[in-house]
Design a protein around this motif. Structure first.
Motif, PDB file in Angstrom:
ATOM      1  N   GLY A  50      -0.554  -1.239  -5.656  1.00 52.92           N
ATOM      2  CA  GLY A  50      -1.218  -1.874  -4.703  1.00 52.92           C
ATOM      3  C   GLY A  50      -2.605  -1.826  -4.987  1.00 52.92           C
ATOM      4  N   ALA A  51      -3.262  -0.603  -5.308  1.00 52.62           N
ATOM      5  CA  ALA A  51      -4.610  -0.621  -5.713  1.00 52.62           C
ATOM      6  C   ALA A  51      -4.878  -1.179  -6.969  1.00 52.62           C
ATOM      7  CB  ALA A  51      -5.112   0.967  -5.677  1.00 52.62           C
ATOM      8  N   MET A  81      -7.231  -6.164  -9.957  1.00 59.28           N
ATOM      9  CA  MET A  81      -7.159  -7.099 -10.794  1.00 59.28           C
ATOM     10  C   MET A  81      -6.960  -8.565 -10.051  1.00 59.28           C
ATOM     11  SD  MET A  81      -3.916  -5.370 -13.219  1.00 59.28           S
ATOM     12  CE  MET A  81      -3.950  -6.711 -14.268  1.00 59.28           C
ATOM     13  N   GLY A  82      -7.073  -8.366  -8.864  1.00 60.52           N
ATOM     14  CA  GLY A  82      -7.065  -9.831  -8.198  1.00 60.52           C
ATOM     15  C   GLY A  82      -5.776 -10.278  -8.224  1.00 60.52           C
ATOM     16  N   GLU A 115       3.289  -9.532  -8.470  1.00 57.92           N
ATOM     17  CA  GLU A 115       2.968  -9.866  -9.941  1.00 57.92           C
ATOM     18  C   GLU A 115       2.743  -8.786 -10.646  1.00 57.92           C
ATOM     19  OE1 GLU A 115      -0.154 -12.260 -12.582  1.00 57.92           O
ATOM     20  OE2 GLU A 115      -0.033 -12.565 -10.531  1.00 57.92           O
ATOM     21  N   LEU A 116       2.021  -7.829 -10.259  1.00 58.37           N
ATOM     22  CA  LEU A 116       1.860  -6.625 -11.318  1.00 58.37           C
ATOM     23  C   LEU A 116       2.878  -5.864 -11.474  1.00 58.37           C
ATOM     24  CD1 LEU A 116      -0.144  -4.650 -12.701  1.00 58.37           C
ATOM     25  CD2 LEU A 116      -0.708  -3.699 -10.365  1.00 58.37           C
ATOM     26  N   PHE A 117       3.758  -5.415 -10.379  1.00 57.54           N
ATOM     27  CA  PHE A 117       4.972  -4.633 -10.538  1.00 57.54           C
ATOM     28  C   PHE A 117       5.998  -5.327 -11.709  1.00 57.54           C
ATOM     29  CE2 PHE A 117       9.644  -4.217  -9.544  1.00 57.54           C
ATOM     30  CZ  PHE A 117       9.565  -2.734  -9.734  1.00 57.54           C
ATOM     31  N   ASN A 118       6.157  -6.676 -11.415  1.00 57.37           N
ATOM     32  CA  ASN A 118       6.931  -7.348 -12.493  1.00 57.37           C
ATOM     33  C   ASN A 118       6.393  -7.144 -14.013  1.00 57.37           C
ATOM     34  OD1 ASN A 118       8.897  -8.176 -10.678  1.00 57.37           O
ATOM     35  ND2 ASN A 118       7.981 -10.010 -10.219  1.00 57.37           N
ATOM     36  N   ARG A 119       5.084  -7.319 -14.098  1.00 56.52           N
ATOM     37  CA  ARG A 119       4.539  -7.061 -15.500  1.00 56.52           C
ATOM     38  C   ARG A 119       4.541  -5.784 -15.935  1.00 56.52           C
ATOM     39  NH1 ARG A 119      -1.404  -9.802 -14.771  1.00 56.52           N
ATOM     40  NH2 ARG A 119      -1.714  -8.842 -16.929  1.00 56.52           N
TER      41      ARG A 119
END
Length: 78
Positions: free
Chosen positions: A17-18, A23-24, A29-33
């Motif tokens: 989350g942080a 990263m905006g 999306e971040l988890f998937n990446r």
């Protein structure tokens, strides 16, 4: 399959989350990446003992840098 304790799961959730906020992008999306490169397990869970003692800003920076390096190594986003 990722196996984690409750404190590890809470840490991963906070860290993603942080980092996503920094990263905006969305946390999903971040988890998937991260998952695409195996970094949820290799970075967040395997390095939990070290990372959870750092500041959240330090953790977010480490995650962002690791993801940037892995994506550059593997040719970017797919």
């Amino acid at each position: 399959m990722i196996s984690a304790t409750l404190p590890q799961t809470q840490f991963v959730t906070l860290a993603i989350g942080a980092t996503a906020q920094r990263m905006g992008i969305t946390a999903t999306e971040l988890f998937n990446r991260l998952k695409r490169h195996g970094l949820v397990s290799r970075l967040l869970l395997d390095c939990y003992d070290t990372l959870h003692a750092e500041s959240i800003d330090g953790v977010a920076w480490n995650i962002q840098e690791a993801l940037k390096n892995w994506e550059a190594k593997e040719g970017g986003l797919r």
